[in-house]
Design an enzyme around this catalytic site. Structure first.
Site, PDB file in Angstrom:
ATOM      1  N   ASP A 128       0.830  -1.210   0.000  1.00 47.05           N
ATOM      2  CA  ASP A 128       0.000   0.000   0.000  1.00 47.05           C
ATOM      3  C   ASP A 128       0.860   1.254   0.000  1.00 47.05           C
ATOM      4  OD1 ASP A 128      -2.251  -1.476  -0.064  1.00 47.05           O
ATOM      5  OD2 ASP A 128      -2.646  -1.368   2.090  1.00 47.05           O
ATOM      6  N   SER A 170     -18.263 -23.838 -25.981  1.00 45.52           N
ATOM      7  CA  SER A 170     -18.552 -24.504 -24.712  1.00 45.52           C
ATOM      8  C   SER A 170     -17.924 -25.885 -24.769  1.00 45.52           C
ATOM      9  CB  SER A 170     -20.055 -24.565 -24.470  1.00 45.52           C
ATOM     10  OG  SER A 170     -20.625 -25.379 -25.447  1.00 45.52           O
ATOM     11  N   GLU A 198      -7.388 -30.351 -15.758  1.00 45.03           N
ATOM     12  CA  GLU A 198      -7.358 -29.163 -14.907  1.00 45.03           C
ATOM     13  C   GLU A 198      -8.731 -28.952 -14.298  1.00 45.03           C
ATOM     14  OE1 GLU A 198      -7.373 -25.537 -17.809  1.00 45.03           O
ATOM     15  OE2 GLU A 198      -6.493 -27.242 -18.839  1.00 45.03           O
ATOM     16  N   LYS A 256     -12.320 -27.612 -13.441  1.00 47.27           N
ATOM     17  CA  LYS A 256     -13.310 -26.819 -14.178  1.00 47.27           C
ATOM     18  C   LYS A 256     -13.824 -25.779 -13.190  1.00 47.27           C
ATOM     19  CE  LYS A 256     -17.272 -27.166 -17.244  1.00 47.27           C
ATOM     20  NZ  LYS A 256     -18.068 -26.088 -16.704  1.00 47.27           N
ATOM     21  N   ASP A 265     -15.811 -22.830 -11.489  1.00 45.77           N
ATOM     22  CA  ASP A 265     -17.228 -22.500 -11.586  1.00 45.77           C
ATOM     23  C   ASP A 265     -17.429 -20.988 -11.473  1.00 45.77           C
ATOM     24  OD1 ASP A 265     -19.863 -22.988 -11.911  1.00 45.77           O
ATOM     25  OD2 ASP A 265     -20.211 -23.820  -9.918  1.00 45.77           O
ATOM     26  N   GLU A 319     -11.552 -17.905 -16.731  1.00 47.23           N
ATOM     27  CA  GLU A 319     -12.747 -17.872 -15.892  1.00 47.23           C
ATOM     28  C   GLU A 319     -12.596 -16.804 -14.805  1.00 47.23           C
ATOM     29  OE1 GLU A 319     -14.895 -20.037 -17.071  1.00 47.23           O
ATOM     30  OE2 GLU A 319     -16.330 -20.591 -15.499  1.00 47.23           O
ATOM     31  N   TYR A 361      -8.512 -16.777 -13.747  1.00 49.23           N
ATOM     32  CA  TYR A 361      -7.517 -17.788 -14.125  1.00 49.23           C
ATOM     33  C   TYR A 361      -7.705 -18.130 -15.594  1.00 49.23           C
ATOM     34  CZ  TYR A 361      -6.559 -18.412  -9.191  1.00 49.23           C
ATOM     35  OH  TYR A 361      -6.197 -18.197  -7.891  1.00 49.23           O
ATOM     36  N   LYS A 418     -17.807 -34.025 -15.371  1.00 48.21           N
ATOM     37  CA  LYS A 418     -18.494 -33.270 -14.322  1.00 48.21           C
ATOM     38  C   LYS A 418     -18.511 -34.025 -12.995  1.00 48.21           C
ATOM     39  CE  LYS A 418     -20.704 -29.876 -15.115  1.00 48.21           C
ATOM     40  NZ  LYS A 418     -21.760 -29.424 -16.002  1.00 48.21           N
ATOM     41  N   CYS A 452     -42.088 -18.666  22.294  1.00 47.32           N
ATOM     42  CA  CYS A 452     -41.192 -19.821  22.185  1.00 47.32           C
ATOM     43  C   CYS A 452     -42.034 -21.095  22.080  1.00 47.32           C
ATOM     44  CB  CYS A 452     -40.298 -19.870  23.416  1.00 47.32           C
ATOM     45  SG  CYS A 452     -39.354 -21.399  23.538  1.00 47.32           S
ATOM     46  N   CYS A 479     -41.302 -23.145  25.675  1.00 48.95           N
ATOM     47  CA  CYS A 479     -41.744 -22.679  27.007  1.00 48.95           C
ATOM     48  C   CYS A 479     -42.806 -21.577  26.917  1.00 48.95           C
ATOM     49  CB  CYS A 479     -40.547 -22.187  27.817  1.00 48.95           C
ATOM     50  SG  CYS A 479     -39.873 -20.635  27.195  1.00 48.95           S
ATOM     51  N   CYS A 510     -35.811 -16.544  22.415  1.00 48.18           N
ATOM     52  CA  CYS A 510     -36.800 -16.857  23.444  1.00 48.18           C
ATOM     53  C   CYS A 510     -36.360 -16.123  24.700  1.00 48.18           C
ATOM     54  CB  CYS A 510     -36.805 -18.364  23.670  1.00 48.18           C
ATOM     55  SG  CYS A 510     -37.407 -18.841  25.285  1.00 48.18           S
ATOM     56  N   CYS A 553     -36.760 -22.100  30.154  1.00 46.99           N
ATOM     57  CA  CYS A 553     -37.080 -22.812  28.917  1.00 46.99           C
ATOM     58  C   CYS A 553     -36.293 -24.123  28.868  1.00 46.99           C
ATOM     59  CB  CYS A 553     -36.707 -21.927  27.726  1.00 46.99           C
ATOM     60  SG  CYS A 553     -36.946 -22.738  26.158  1.00 46.99           S
TER      61      CYS A 553
HETATM   62  S1  IVH Z   1     -11.813 -24.853 -21.824  1.00 48.13           S
HETATM   63  C1  IVH Z   1     -12.759 -24.467 -26.175  1.00 48.13           C
HETATM   64  N1  IVH Z   1     -11.041 -25.098 -19.340  1.00 48.13           N
HETATM   65  O1  IVH Z   1     -16.519 -24.186 -18.707  1.00 48.13           O
HETATM   66  C2  IVH Z   1     -13.062 -24.846 -24.786  1.00 48.13           C
HETATM   67  N2  IVH Z   1     -13.200 -24.227 -19.766  1.00 48.13           N
HETATM   68  O2  IVH Z   1     -18.706 -25.655 -19.915  1.00 48.13           O
HETATM   69  C3  IVH Z   1     -13.022 -23.704 -23.874  1.00 48.13           C
HETATM   70  N3  IVH Z   1     -14.433 -23.584 -17.751  1.00 48.13           N
HETATM   71  O3  IVH Z   1     -17.267 -21.773 -21.124  1.00 48.13           O
HETATM   72  C4  IVH Z   1     -13.205 -24.060 -22.484  1.00 48.13           C
HETATM   73  N4  IVH Z   1     -12.869 -24.133 -16.312  1.00 48.13           N
HETATM   74  O4  IVH Z   1     -16.168 -20.954 -18.989  1.00 48.13           O
HETATM   75  C5  IVH Z   1     -12.026 -24.723 -20.175  1.00 48.13           C
HETATM   76  N5  IVH Z   1     -10.222 -25.338 -17.187  1.00 48.13           N
HETATM   77  C6  IVH Z   1     -11.190 -24.957 -18.025  1.00 48.13           C
HETATM   78  C7  IVH Z   1     -12.407 -24.418 -17.539  1.00 48.13           C
HETATM   79  C8  IVH Z   1     -13.391 -24.066 -18.459  1.00 48.13           C
HETATM   80  C9  IVH Z   1     -14.087 -23.629 -16.459  1.00 48.13           C
HETATM   81  C10 IVH Z   1     -15.737 -23.118 -18.250  1.00 48.13           C
HETATM   82  C11 IVH Z   1     -15.627 -22.163 -19.421  1.00 48.13           C
HETATM   83  C12 IVH Z   1     -16.506 -22.754 -20.498  1.00 48.13           C
HETATM   84  C13 IVH Z   1     -17.358 -23.696 -19.727  1.00 48.13           C
HETATM   85  C14 IVH Z   1     -17.833 -24.821 -20.605  1.00 48.13           C
END
Ligand code: IVH
Length: 670
Positions: A37, A82, A114, A116, A118, A174, A224, A313, A407, A410, A425, A431
């Protein structure tokens, strides 16, 4: 002069960027928050005085202006795809078989796995090393321009690190909110009576799509990277190399990436699943990708997902079920809390039939009613929670839940203080529900430690009205207990023996056992160190109480309120009359006990004649602080057999080390 200022500004910026990189990308800061800072403040001072040298991508320039009307649309040059899903090992093997089929001539591919994450997908565009644009995924073709908001995320560099980078680099990744930061943020929002978020993903999405970047800057977002969009030149020939290259450029990459053959992936999946709850962020599966970019290209895409990757998943943490009823529970301090009774539902490996509703504000917020179809969430070991009501299925003839006015146990009136969401209460120990919780706490291991007196026995003793206050426990005889809850004469004697032994206690344990609101073990320990005995504490005025470590005005007022109740003072006197006692530390009359005030002690290894808890209690009653780790501030380390790292540290730091015999000598006055 001007040249000096310019250099100074540039050097400060470089230094701050390096610390950002160490903190966010390498996860190993080399300076503390306050030093950081200070650097930032120095830079602000210089930039304010010499605005002509201000750089638009300086670390001080993260918060920009609010867009006039909503976010602009952005077309992704490379679409944001996706992922396909698999849900078990068999489906995963099918995915691998498809890969092998298509790559026949090339052989079994090396894969990466790696977490996934959320959160929500984000694309960040750098041109000539400068962050120029950031956009949400939207429908994959067109997203929203959230550049001003993304600039406030401290882990995202505004300028790439180093000298060599592609002139165009789009990073995909993400945006998430870590679990602890999510909880803390929700608490802050709740305190400000603002809308809270249901889970970290919604919090991340809601925050990123906030129109005012000033607000976004207060939201603890992280980023990330997991892939690339448009790039002017390659960063590597494999996915894992590309991630390594991004890290060098200062971009935080998806942690926990491993390279594996398809046979090793299953193990990696179960390892990750087992670690899920300990991770600082929420993940909902594992993403498996083909590592080689040439193979990725050969495999190509289906519909809107790549063939080279899949998401394996995790089992769901949310499920829908029906709320049967809302029961009301009364706790030790009278807190009246709603508990949801559910139609049993299998969730995350266990059958769930109860869920927490926290408090009645939550019931009102969710507007949850008996018969409703609800979404229950169970993450790890935490109590399942109702996160949402599916009002589309509601029977509207059922009325909203009414706040209880008395309550349920009691029938005393219910009170609510302005400061908190909890309703209570007012019956106190009249009680039976409060009495049970109060007695459970009194006998618990870290309080009076009365082994053998469990919840079931207490329920019976309360029901029979043999035990109304903790002092009544000390008047029980083995004969009277025999036959209760199928107890034989031997067990009855053991119970009475355990009750009798508990009379020999410490002042700290005794204070903790009283169950004064907000007086936990640590506070009880601090009170016991400050006040010589109960008489002094009973009389202590608020300012005196507030001199005690950890005791602020609220806790002090709870302590005062407790001792001002005549009935509480009577129970205390009764307990002492029944023989409950503790060693009193009186340095002024020159007892053989030492005064250890101001000293910090650490215990390690095995003790043979006493437990570590007992030794700590005794040391504390002599005024010492007992802590868990050795530092330069440690006064003495007590080392028993089996001592390891702490002993080594103490030796290195030149801390005094004694054994159990020396400790017993010191504590000899007991
Ligand atoms: S790769 C071309 N790697 O999951 C593929 N996606 O269900 C691009 N997500 O829209 C995605 N962690 O937002 C990839 N380690 C990861 C991820 C990841 C989370 C999300 C991402 C994507 C969604 C698909």
């Amino acid at each position: 002069m001007t040249y000096d200022v310019k250099t100074q500004i540039r050097q400060l910026i470089q230094e701050i960027r390096l610390h950002d990189y160490n903190y966010h990308v390498l996860d190993s800061p080399t300076i503390g928050d306050s030093q950081y800072d200070q650097l930032l403040r120095q830079l602000i001072v210089l930039e304010t005085e010499f605005p002509e040298h201000r750089d638009s991508n300086s670390p001080t320039q993260r918060v920009g202006a609010k867009p006039e009307s909503g976010f602009e649309e952005v077309t992704h040059r490379v679409p944001m795809l996706s992922l396909g899903n698999v849900f078990d090992a068999e489906e995963f093997q099918q995915f691998v078989a498809r890969l092998q089929d298509r790559l026949d001539k090339v052989g079994a591919p090396l894969l990466t796995a790696e977490p996934k994450l959320d959160g929500l997908a984000l694309s960040i565009r750098y041109e000539y090393g400068e962050l120029v644009m950031a956009a949400t995924r939207g429908d994959g073709q067109t997203g929203e321009n959230v550049t001003q908001n993304v600039r406030t995320i401290r882990s995202i560099p505004l300028t790439l690190k180093g000298e060599r980078f592609p002139s165009v680099l789009e990073v995909r990744g993400e945006v998430i909110m870590k679990k602890l930061e999510f909880t803390a943020m929700n608490k802050r929002l709740q305190d400000l009576s603002e809308k809270t978020f249901v889970n970290p993903r919604n919090a991340a999405a809601g925050s990123l799509r906030q129109l005012d970047p000033k607000i976004v800057a207060t939201r603890p977002l992280s980023f990330y990277a997991y892939g690339l969009g448009e790039i002017s030149e390659p960063l590597g020939s494999t996915h894992s190399d590309v991630m390594g290259a991004l890290k060098v450029l200062g971009i935080p990459v998806n942690p926990g990436l491993v390279k594996a053959t398809s046979d090793q992936i299953e193990r990696a999946y179960f390892d990750l699943l087992a670690k899920r709850d300990q991770l600082p962020y929420e993940i909902d599966g594992m993403v498996v990708k083909v590592d080689g970019l040439d193979m990725q290209e050969m495999l190509g895409f289906v519909a809107r997902a790549p063939r080279f990757a899949t998401a394996w998943k995790f089992p769901a943490q949310e499920a829908s079920t029906r709320l049967i009823a809302i029961d009301i529970q009364v706790g030790r301090t009278g807190a009246v809390t709603p508990v949801a009774r559910l139609e049993p539902v299998f969730l995350g490996g266990v059958t769930v039939s109860n869920a927490s509703l926290h408090n009645f504000d939550e019931v009102v917020r969710l507007d949850v009613r008996p018969g409703d179809q609800v979404i229950v969430r169970r993450a790890g070991d935490v109590i399942p929670q109702i996160v949402r009501v599916m009002t589309e299925h509601r029977d509207w003839r059922i009325d909203p839940i009414q706040l209880p006015t008395e309550c349920p146990v009691c029938h005393s009136p219910i009170r609510r203080s302005d400061r908190e969401a909890v309703i209570r209460c007012s019956g106190g120990l009249i009680c039976k529900a409060q009495r049970l919780e109060h007695l459970k706490h009194f006998v618990s291991r870290r309080a009076m430690n009365i082994d053998g007196v469990g919840e079931r026995l207490l329920e019976i003793l309360i029901e029979k009205e043999w035990v109304k206050t903790p002092a009544d426990l000390y008047r029980l005889s083995a004969e009277s207990l025999e036959g209760l809850d199928r107890m034989g004469d031997k067990s009855a004697q053991n119970v009475v023996q355990a009750i009798t032994s508990s009379k020999d206690t410490t002042f700290a344990r005794f204070l903790y056992a009283l169950g004064i609101r907000d007086v936990g073990e640590a506070t009880a320990g601090n009170l016991a160190q400050t006040f010589n005995d109960i008489a002094q504490l009973i009389e202590a005025p608020l300012p005196k109480l507030m001199e005690v470590e950890d005791v602020g005005p609220v806790v002090a007022s709870h302590i005062r309120a407790f001792f001002e109740v005549k009935r509480n003072r009577e129970v205390l006197a009764d307990l002492v009359a029944c023989g409950v006692h503790w060693p009193v530390f009186e340095p002024s009359i020159g007892s053989s006990c030492s005064d250890l005030s101001g000293q910090t002690w650490v215990l390690t290894g095995t003790l043979t004649t006493m437990t570590r808890d007992e030794a700590s209690d005794k040391l504390r009653s002599l005024g010492a602080k007992v802590v868990g780790s050795v530092s330069a501030k440690t006064t003495v380390l007590v080392a028993g057999p089996g001592a390891g790292g702490k002993l080594k540290n103490a030796e290195t730091l030149g801390v005094e080390i004694i054994d159990e015999i020396a400790l017993k000598e010191l504590l000899g006055c007991f």
